[in-house]
Scaffold this motif. Structure first.
Motif, PDB file in Angstrom:
ATOM      1  N   GLN A   1     -14.427 -34.129 -52.890  1.00 55.06           N
ATOM      2  CA  GLN A   1     -15.795 -34.344 -52.558  1.00 55.06           C
ATOM      3  C   GLN A   1     -15.745 -34.691 -51.283  1.00 55.06           C
ATOM      4  O   GLN A   1     -16.431 -34.428 -50.030  1.00 55.06           O
ATOM      5  CB  GLN A   1     -16.661 -35.112 -53.298  1.00 55.06           C
ATOM      6  N   ALA A   2     -14.789 -35.913 -50.797  1.00 54.67           N
ATOM      7  CA  ALA A   2     -14.766 -36.558 -49.258  1.00 54.67           C
ATOM      8  C   ALA A   2     -13.955 -35.354 -48.749  1.00 54.67           C
ATOM      9  O   ALA A   2     -14.191 -35.220 -47.457  1.00 54.67           O
ATOM     10  CB  ALA A   2     -13.827 -37.596 -49.353  1.00 54.67           C
ATOM     11  N   ALA A   3     -12.957 -34.559 -49.150  1.00 56.33           N
ATOM     12  CA  ALA A   3     -12.144 -33.556 -48.279  1.00 56.33           C
ATOM     13  C   ALA A   3     -12.995 -32.668 -47.967  1.00 56.33           C
ATOM     14  O   ALA A   3     -13.086 -32.037 -46.751  1.00 56.33           O
ATOM     15  CB  ALA A   3     -10.918 -33.312 -49.148  1.00 56.33           C
ATOM     16  N   VAL A   4     -13.827 -32.002 -48.821  1.00 46.95           N
ATOM     17  CA  VAL A   4     -14.586 -30.961 -48.364  1.00 46.95           C
ATOM     18  C   VAL A   4     -15.399 -31.289 -47.081  1.00 46.95           C
ATOM     19  O   VAL A   4     -15.764 -30.516 -46.310  1.00 46.95           O
ATOM     20  CB  VAL A   4     -15.529 -30.605 -49.748  1.00 46.95           C
ATOM     21  N   GLU A   5     -16.194 -32.570 -47.322  1.00 50.09           N
ATOM     22  CA  GLU A   5     -17.299 -32.818 -46.529  1.00 50.09           C
ATOM     23  C   GLU A   5     -16.697 -33.052 -45.169  1.00 50.09           C
ATOM     24  O   GLU A   5     -16.975 -32.693 -43.964  1.00 50.09           O
ATOM     25  CB  GLU A   5     -18.009 -34.139 -46.943  1.00 50.09           C
ATOM     26  N   LEU A   6     -15.568 -33.687 -45.027  1.00 53.43           N
ATOM     27  CA  LEU A   6     -14.576 -33.965 -43.968  1.00 53.43           C
ATOM     28  C   LEU A   6     -14.251 -32.703 -43.207  1.00 53.43           C
ATOM     29  O   LEU A   6     -14.248 -32.671 -42.028  1.00 53.43           O
ATOM     30  CB  LEU A   6     -13.756 -35.040 -44.058  1.00 53.43           C
ATOM     31  N   PHE A   7     -13.594 -32.035 -43.972  1.00 54.33           N
ATOM     32  CA  PHE A   7     -12.954 -30.759 -43.449  1.00 54.33           C
ATOM     33  C   PHE A   7     -13.980 -29.812 -42.878  1.00 54.33           C
ATOM     34  O   PHE A   7     -13.896 -29.258 -41.774  1.00 54.33           O
ATOM     35  CB  PHE A   7     -12.292 -29.779 -44.772  1.00 54.33           C
ATOM     36  N   ALA A   8     -15.249 -29.752 -43.641  1.00 57.10           N
ATOM     37  CA  ALA A   8     -16.268 -28.924 -42.987  1.00 57.10           C
ATOM     38  C   ALA A   8     -16.854 -29.438 -41.685  1.00 57.10           C
ATOM     39  O   ALA A   8     -16.984 -28.788 -40.750  1.00 57.10           O
ATOM     40  CB  ALA A   8     -17.440 -28.767 -44.044  1.00 57.10           C
TER      41      ALA A   8
END
Length: 222
Positions: free
Chosen positions: A20-27
């Protein structure tokens, strides 16, 4: 209240928190700026956990796309049963509006479209795999819809430019929001504002396609 939310978040499985953290930061920040350390800080895990679950940043990036895709599917409205045939123009209008909403609406449902938009602007080493899994299907959908509107006689290269022009509008709104807030504050991104943008992009695109279709037909007769 904040401590309760943090404790609740930390009770989730580590792998899920990383995703979840990765998705938000990558986006939000893109592949390069979203470091593994920042992702782990947001997920409240040790950096070594990324290697344990995902064997590195690149596999985490691909897993983030899968996770975001599932979030989008979960948020999508259930498909209705068979309906009356819809005219090509109306099919394209609905598809354009849905695309704009997907890229601009807040919350987890928009993360997949935002990831794709980010990848199109700032391609990573994963672009070829993502093109096969995610981008080509979206591109093919709009190619077919636009072809249905402009007709079979329109040259293929012109149709492809139309596809890029239509999709490019949505990507521009999604990626340039901060600029819009500075130079055109009258454009809002709340629910009503997003609906207005979606309607405008659809109407603008359909008018341009109709103009091209008429121009091409006139040249063919001349």
């Amino acid at each position: 209240m904040k401590q309760e939310k943090e404790s609740e978040k930390e009770s989730e499985p580590a792998r899920a928190r990383i995703l979840q953290a990765a998705v938000e930061l990558f986006a939000d920040d893109g592949y390069k700026l979203a470091s593994v350390r920042r992702i782990c800080e947001a997920a409240h895990v040790n950096v070594a956990m990324v290697n344990y679950y995902f064997h590195g940043k690149e596999e985490l990036y691909l897993a983030a796309f899968d996770h975001a895709r599932e979030l989008a599917r979960a948020a999508a409205a259930p498909e209705a049963g068979p309906a009356a045939p819809v005219a090509p123009v109306e099919q394209l209008r609905l598809a354009i509006q849905a695309m704009v909403f997907d890229m601009l609406r807040p919350g987890p449902a928009s993360l997949f479209s935002r990831l794709v938009a980010r990848e199109l602007i700032e391609p990573t080493a994963a672009i070829h795999m993502l093109a096969e899994r995610d981008v080509r299907a979206h591109h093919a959908l709009f190619t077919g819809l636009i072809r249905g509107v402009v007709g079979q006689a329109m040259p293929a290269d012109v149709v492809q430019k139309c596809v890029f022009s239509v999709i490019g509008q949505a990507v521009f709104y999604a990626r340039s929001r901060i600029v819009h807030e500075l130079v055109a504050p009258e454009i809002t991104y709340d629910e009503a504002g997003t609906a207005s943008i979606a309607q405008h992009v659809a109407a603008f695109s359909l008018a341009a396609l109709d103009g091209l279709r008429r121009q091409h037909a006139a040249q063919a007769v001349a």
